[in-house]
Write an enzyme that holds these catalytic residues in place. Structure first.
Site, PDB file in Angstrom:
ATOM      1  N   ASP A 155      17.588 -33.965 -32.153  1.00 13.88           N
ATOM      2  CA  ASP A 155      17.389 -35.659 -31.309  1.00 13.88           C
ATOM      3  C   ASP A 155      16.310 -35.167 -31.344  1.00 13.88           C
ATOM      4  O   ASP A 155      15.652 -35.292 -31.521  1.00 13.88           O
ATOM      5  CB  ASP A 155      19.193 -35.998 -30.726  1.00 13.88           C
ATOM      6  CG  ASP A 155      19.058 -37.582 -31.141  1.00 13.88           C
ATOM      7  OD1 ASP A 155      19.596 -37.702 -31.386  1.00 13.88           O
ATOM      8  OD2 ASP A 155      18.157 -38.121 -29.610  1.00 13.88           O
TER       9      ASP A 155
ATOM     10  N   ASP B 171      27.687 -36.342 -39.114  1.00 16.87           N
ATOM     11  CA  ASP B 171      26.697 -36.611 -38.120  1.00 16.87           C
ATOM     12  C   ASP B 171      25.968 -37.872 -38.894  1.00 16.87           C
ATOM     13  O   ASP B 171      25.788 -37.813 -39.903  1.00 16.87           O
ATOM     14  CB  ASP B 171      25.281 -35.869 -37.646  1.00 16.87           C
ATOM     15  CG  ASP B 171      24.653 -36.450 -36.630  1.00 16.87           C
ATOM     16  OD1 ASP B 171      24.383 -37.685 -36.564  1.00 16.87           O
ATOM     17  OD2 ASP B 171      23.745 -35.757 -36.088  1.00 16.87           O
TER      18      ASP B 171
ATOM     19  N   GLY C 274      29.978 -33.308 -35.580  1.00 23.97           N
ATOM     20  CA  GLY C 274      29.496 -34.562 -35.731  1.00 23.97           C
ATOM     21  C   GLY C 274      28.224 -34.989 -34.742  1.00 23.97           C
ATOM     22  O   GLY C 274      27.488 -33.144 -34.975  1.00 23.97           O
ATOM     23  N   HIS C 275      27.643 -35.588 -34.046  1.00 20.27           N
ATOM     24  CA  HIS C 275      25.909 -35.166 -33.868  1.00 20.27           C
ATOM     25  C   HIS C 275      26.179 -34.335 -32.681  1.00 20.27           C
ATOM     26  O   HIS C 275      24.891 -33.708 -32.067  1.00 20.27           O
ATOM     27  CB  HIS C 275      25.211 -37.051 -32.779  1.00 20.27           C
ATOM     28  CG  HIS C 275      24.731 -36.987 -32.912  1.00 20.27           C
ATOM     29  ND1 HIS C 275      23.576 -36.083 -33.779  1.00 20.27           N
ATOM     30  CD2 HIS C 275      23.663 -37.369 -31.830  1.00 20.27           C
ATOM     31  CE1 HIS C 275      22.522 -37.227 -33.428  1.00 20.27           C
ATOM     32  NE2 HIS C 275      22.443 -37.337 -31.706  1.00 20.27           N
ATOM     33  N   PHE C 276      27.144 -34.131 -31.301  1.00 19.54           N
ATOM     34  CA  PHE C 276      27.301 -33.602 -30.956  1.00 19.54           C
ATOM     35  C   PHE C 276      27.412 -32.302 -31.194  1.00 19.54           C
ATOM     36  O   PHE C 276      28.876 -31.777 -30.110  1.00 19.54           O
ATOM     37  CB  PHE C 276      27.587 -33.578 -29.190  1.00 19.54           C
ATOM     38  CG  PHE C 276      26.330 -35.116 -28.671  1.00 19.54           C
ATOM     39  CD1 PHE C 276      25.097 -34.563 -27.890  1.00 19.54           C
ATOM     40  CD2 PHE C 276      26.920 -36.088 -28.461  1.00 19.54           C
ATOM     41  CE1 PHE C 276      24.223 -35.310 -27.496  1.00 19.54           C
ATOM     42  CE2 PHE C 276      25.940 -37.144 -28.101  1.00 19.54           C
ATOM     43  CZ  PHE C 276      24.004 -36.811 -27.627  1.00 19.54           C
TER      44      PHE C 276
END
Length: 292
Positions: free
Chosen positions: A107, A242, A268-270
């Site tokens: 990120d 994500d 997902g994102h994490f």
């Protein structure tokens, strides 16, 4: 009975007049790995990964200014920009005497880490990428309001502030996670992030960083030229579900790094939260092959 697991130490130092918190583990004589977190997290996101690497590597995980337990001065007292956070991160690396190092970028950590790598290519031994964009293909509809905010802050600030709510922070950790892995997501993740973001003045910091993100995009050609010219060994472990940085952003690296090892995880994102042991295993295997 002696516990042989590496001890993680929690340290603070001063860089350019601000206090930087960082986690450190492993033998300082071992190859270094620097872990750079994203929004709205901190080095807390690496709390489980650090001990998994520190038996072989010297691991450093800083909190960016405005995040975690580093200083968070008001926006009128500190220049919140990705360029300035890059300066502080590199200064920390230099202060710690790390001549060469692998970079884990996720990120916000990506534009910071890739600035460092592209400007110091001979010092970077490997790239470990998790939902860290370097190509336009990675942007999803999540970014529409953020890019609108970059063009017109007053007109779009109210909508962007929704990204700073507890509901949205919880969503960042849980979206795209398979139902049978949701119980792996520790509630301290979004609770800590939100508590720190709810400190007086911190939301203004986040709005400034949202606005400044636009200035990362002109650097993408430099990042891509760095990839093409220097071919850094690259491992990509990216959540295929994500909705912030889409899987197309992971595949785009192949254009300039044909030897990159790409793993699209059912996450997902994490992804470290739901697939931490898998990612740690991939990193240990990868670094064991590419770092002499």
């Amino acid at each position: 009975m002696t516990d042989s697991k590496p001890v993680v130490q929690h340290r603070t130092t001063t860089i350019n007049g601000v206090k930087v918190f960082y986690r450190e583990a492993g033998d300082p004589a071992a190859p270094a790995v620097v872990l750079l977190h994203g929004f709205p997290a901190s080095s807390h996101m690496f709390r489980n990964l650090i001990p998994e690497l520190a038996d072989r590597y010297h691991v450093i995980a800083p909190d960016h200014i405005g995040y975690g337990f580093s200083d968070a001065p008001p926006v009128d007292e500190f220049e919140y920009s990705f360029e300035n956070l890059t300066t502080i991160t590199l200064a920390l690396i230099d202060q710690l005497g790390l001549q060469n190092f692998a970079l884990y970028i996720q990120d916000y950590g990506a534009p910071i880490g890739l600035r460092i790598a592209s400007r110091n290519p001979d010092r970077v031994t490997a790239l470990l990428v998790q939902s860290g964009n370097a190509y336009m293909e990675g942007f999803t509809p999540f970014w529409d309001i953020l890019f609108a905010h970059a063009k017109d802050r007053p007109a779009n600030e109210a909508a962007v502030r929704e990204y700073l709510t507890a509901e949205k922070t919880h969503w960042q950790y849980t979206h795209g996670v398979p139902a049978d892995r949701l119980d792996r997501i520790a509630p301290d993740t979004w609770t800590l992030d939100q508590a720190l973001m709810d400190r007086p003045g911190n939301k203004e910091i986040q709005l400034q960083m949202f606005w400044d993100y636009q200035f990362n995009l002109p650097g993408y050609p430099d990042f891509q030229e760095y990839f093409r010219k220097h071919q850094p060994p690259t491992l990509i472990t990216w959540g295929k579900n994500d909705e912030i940085f889409g899987a197309a952003g992971a595949r785009a690296y192949e254009r300039d790094l044909p030897d990159a090892e790409i793993h699209l995880l059912d996450a997902g994102h994490f992804a470290l939260e739901s697939h931490g042991p898998e990612i740690a295993g991939l990193i240990r295997d990868f670094l064991g092959r590419v770092i002499v």
